[in-house]
Motif scaffolding. Structure first.
Motif, mmCIF file in Angstrom:
data_model
loop_
_atom_site.group_PDB
_atom_site.id
_atom_site.type_symbol
_atom_site.label_atom_id
_atom_site.label_comp_id
_atom_site.label_asym_id
_atom_site.label_seq_id
_atom_site.Cartn_x
_atom_site.Cartn_y
_atom_site.Cartn_z
ATOM 1 N N HIS A 90 -4.917 -3.536 -3.879
ATOM 2 C CA HIS A 90 -5.014 -2.670 -5.057
ATOM 3 C C HIS A 90 -4.414 -3.405 -6.251
ATOM 4 O O HIS A 90 -3.784 -4.452 -6.107
ATOM 5 C CB HIS A 90 -4.295 -1.336 -4.824
ATOM 6 N N THR A 91 -4.623 -2.843 -7.441
ATOM 7 C CA THR A 91 -4.155 -3.474 -8.675
ATOM 8 C C THR A 91 -3.120 -2.596 -9.391
ATOM 9 O O THR A 91 -2.878 -2.778 -10.586
ATOM 10 C CB THR A 91 -5.333 -3.749 -9.623
ATOM 11 N N ARG A 92 -2.508 -1.705 -8.656
ATOM 12 C CA ARG A 92 -1.566 -0.745 -9.237
ATOM 13 C C ARG A 92 -0.439 -1.425 -10.007
ATOM 14 O O ARG A 92 0.035 -0.939 -11.023
ATOM 15 C CB ARG A 92 -0.974 0.119 -8.116
ATOM 16 N N PHE A 93 0.021 -2.585 -9.525
ATOM 17 C CA PHE A 93 1.208 -3.222 -10.097
ATOM 18 C C PHE A 93 0.897 -4.225 -11.210
ATOM 19 O O PHE A 93 1.802 -4.892 -11.692
ATOM 20 C CB PHE A 93 1.976 -3.979 -9.003
ATOM 21 N N GLN A 94 -0.356 -4.355 -11.617
ATOM 22 C CA GLN A 94 -0.727 -5.472 -12.481
ATOM 23 C C GLN A 94 -0.601 -5.201 -13.973
ATOM 24 O O GLN A 94 -0.793 -6.099 -14.784
ATOM 25 C CB GLN A 94 -2.138 -5.950 -12.126
ATOM 26 N N TYR A 106 -0.393 -9.326 -6.058
ATOM 27 C CA TYR A 106 -0.347 -7.886 -6.294
ATOM 28 C C TYR A 106 0.084 -7.565 -7.724
ATOM 29 O O TYR A 106 -0.235 -6.498 -8.250
ATOM 30 C CB TYR A 106 0.607 -7.217 -5.311
ATOM 31 N N THR A 114 0.840 -1.202 0.000
ATOM 32 C CA THR A 114 0.000 0.000 0.000
ATOM 33 C C THR A 114 0.873 1.250 0.000
ATOM 34 O O THR A 114 0.604 2.219 -0.731
ATOM 35 C CB THR A 114 -0.918 0.004 1.227
ATOM 36 N N GLN A 131 2.392 1.908 -3.569
ATOM 37 C CA GLN A 131 1.510 1.904 -4.735
ATOM 38 C C GLN A 131 1.630 3.165 -5.599
ATOM 39 O O GLN A 131 1.196 3.163 -6.754
ATOM 40 C CB GLN A 131 0.054 1.718 -4.298
ATOM 41 N N ASN A 132 2.205 4.227 -5.088
ATOM 42 C CA ASN A 132 2.381 5.432 -5.900
ATOM 43 C C ASN A 132 3.722 5.472 -6.628
ATOM 44 O O ASN A 132 4.039 6.465 -7.285
ATOM 45 C CB ASN A 132 2.242 6.674 -5.017
ATOM 46 N N SER A 133 4.498 4.417 -6.517
ATOM 47 C CA SER A 133 5.794 4.369 -7.190
ATOM 48 C C SER A 133 5.627 4.109 -8.682
ATOM 49 O O SER A 133 4.596 3.600 -9.132
ATOM 50 C CB SER A 133 6.666 3.270 -6.567
ATOM 51 N N ASP A 134 6.654 4.458 -9.436
ATOM 52 C CA ASP A 134 6.634 4.240 -10.887
ATOM 53 C C ASP A 134 7.347 2.956 -11.295
ATOM 54 O O ASP A 134 7.436 2.630 -12.475
ATOM 55 C CB ASP A 134 7.296 5.422 -11.600
ATOM 56 N N TYR A 161 3.959 -2.090 -15.267
ATOM 57 C CA TYR A 161 4.660 -1.633 -14.067
ATOM 58 C C TYR A 161 5.985 -2.383 -13.974
ATOM 59 O O TYR A 161 6.002 -3.609 -13.825
ATOM 60 C CB TYR A 161 3.799 -1.899 -12.825
#
Length: 332
Positions: free
Chosen positions: A230-234, A200, A171, A174-177, A237
């Motif tokens: 969350h699904t930020r890394f899917q 993740y 969590t 999750q804002n990383s690039d 990424y």
């Protein structure tokens, strides 16, 4: 989010989760089992009987049937040549002969351990307090140059609350690039935590691996879970996983799935090559065989990494792996 706030949140995450409880390893690592004190002398006949019983358990259970005859012959030859003459206690037996099983089978999982008669039979290893136990083995969660996240953990801790620490770490990130996952010191652990963490990065219900027994039957099929926060890394990424010769077992499972699924670039050294699932079998009321019983097969490649390890996409010495990964992330 500015860099100062990111650092403060990272520190807060680690402080809030920093438990100093002792841990157990559910799958494997390279640590030696903690052997209870047992100095009862073994007579020559007792030692011979114990060797026979240990070999019987090995022959009846070991996953690699092609290695059984060779290992059994070597153990018997050692005994006949008097190499075990100095083995005088049960603790000696567990240490010396257990190490020979590991050596002759070339299997990092194999070991013998001594327990009290009233203790349960278990393959779980106890760990002394330290980096394998503090904060459920999660050591560092931070942001590096170029908004690249950095995660270092030392074991896939088997306790349920390790899932909470993993969720908190992801969590925060999750804002990383992009993300560098430092597994150079990650010795192994629970495949269930590995499955959660893989979820993740990989879409729900995607096949990850299957578990095959010595009769080649499939006992389990693992897929990506729907429980990630969350699904930020899917998608789209970038991930770089740092490896070393100490990266073993469940750590290789995680890194191997990520590599096979095209979700990560491995940077560092060839991994340890500990590719079996381990369990425990009773030899006597006081002697336990921690033994390889099955093996995971990666879904994409249909392969297992026992003895061969994982080959990094970018080969470099472990000491340089982080610098190389940072350079790669900045050029992304």
């Amino acid at each position: 989010m500015n860099s100062y706030l990111k650092c403060a949140l990272s520190a807060l995450l680690l402080v809030l989760s920093n438990n100093s409880m002792s841990s157990v390893t559910e799958y494997t690592d390279n640590a030696q089992p903690v052997i209870n004190e047992s100095s009862e002398p073994l007579s020559r006949s007792e030692k011979s009987t114990l060797i026979d019983k240990t070999l019987t358990v090995f022959e009846e259970n070991y996953i690699d049937t092609g290695a059984i005859d060779r290992v059994t012959t070597l153990i018997r030859q050692q005994h006949e040549r008097g190499r075990y003459r100095s083995v005088s206690t049960l603790n000696d037996f567990a240490e010396v002969i257990g190490n020979d099983f590991k050596l002759f089978a070339d299997d990092l999982h194999l070991s013998l351990s001594v327990k009290r008669a009233d203790e349960p039979v278990t393959h779980i290893l106890s760990e002394q307090q330290g980096k394998l136990t503090y904060n459920r083995a999660f050591e560092t969660v931070s942001y590096l140059h170029g908004n690249t996240g950095y995660l270092k953990f030392n074991k896939f801790y088997s306790a349920d609350d390790a899932w909470d620490v993993a969720d908190a770490a992801f969590t925060f990130l999750q804002n990383s690039d992009g993300l560098i996952i430092d597994m150079r010191d990650t010795v192994g652990g629970s495949p269930y935590l590995a499955q959660l963490m893989l979820s993740y990065f990989i879409a729900p219900d995607t096949p990850l691996w299957s578990v095959v027994g010595r009769d080649q039957s499939v006992s389990q099929r693992s897929v990506a879970l729907t429980s990630s926060d969350h699904t930020r890394f899917q998608s789209d990424y970038p991930v770089w996983i740092l490896t070393s010769q100490q990266t073993a077992s469940a750590s290789e499972l995680f890194a191997g799935v990520m590599q096979a699924q095209g979700k990560a670039v491995l940077v560092g050294e060839q991994t340890a090559g500990a590719g079996f699932y381990v369990g425990a079998r009773k030899i006597t009321e006081k002697l336990i065989f921690r033994i390889s019983l099955s093996k995971p097969i990666l879904a994409v490649t249909n392969t297992n990494w026992e003895k061969s390890g994982l080959t990094p996409d970018v080969a470099t010495e472990r000491v340089d792996a982080l610098d190389v990964a940072i350079a790669l992330s900045l050029n992304q």
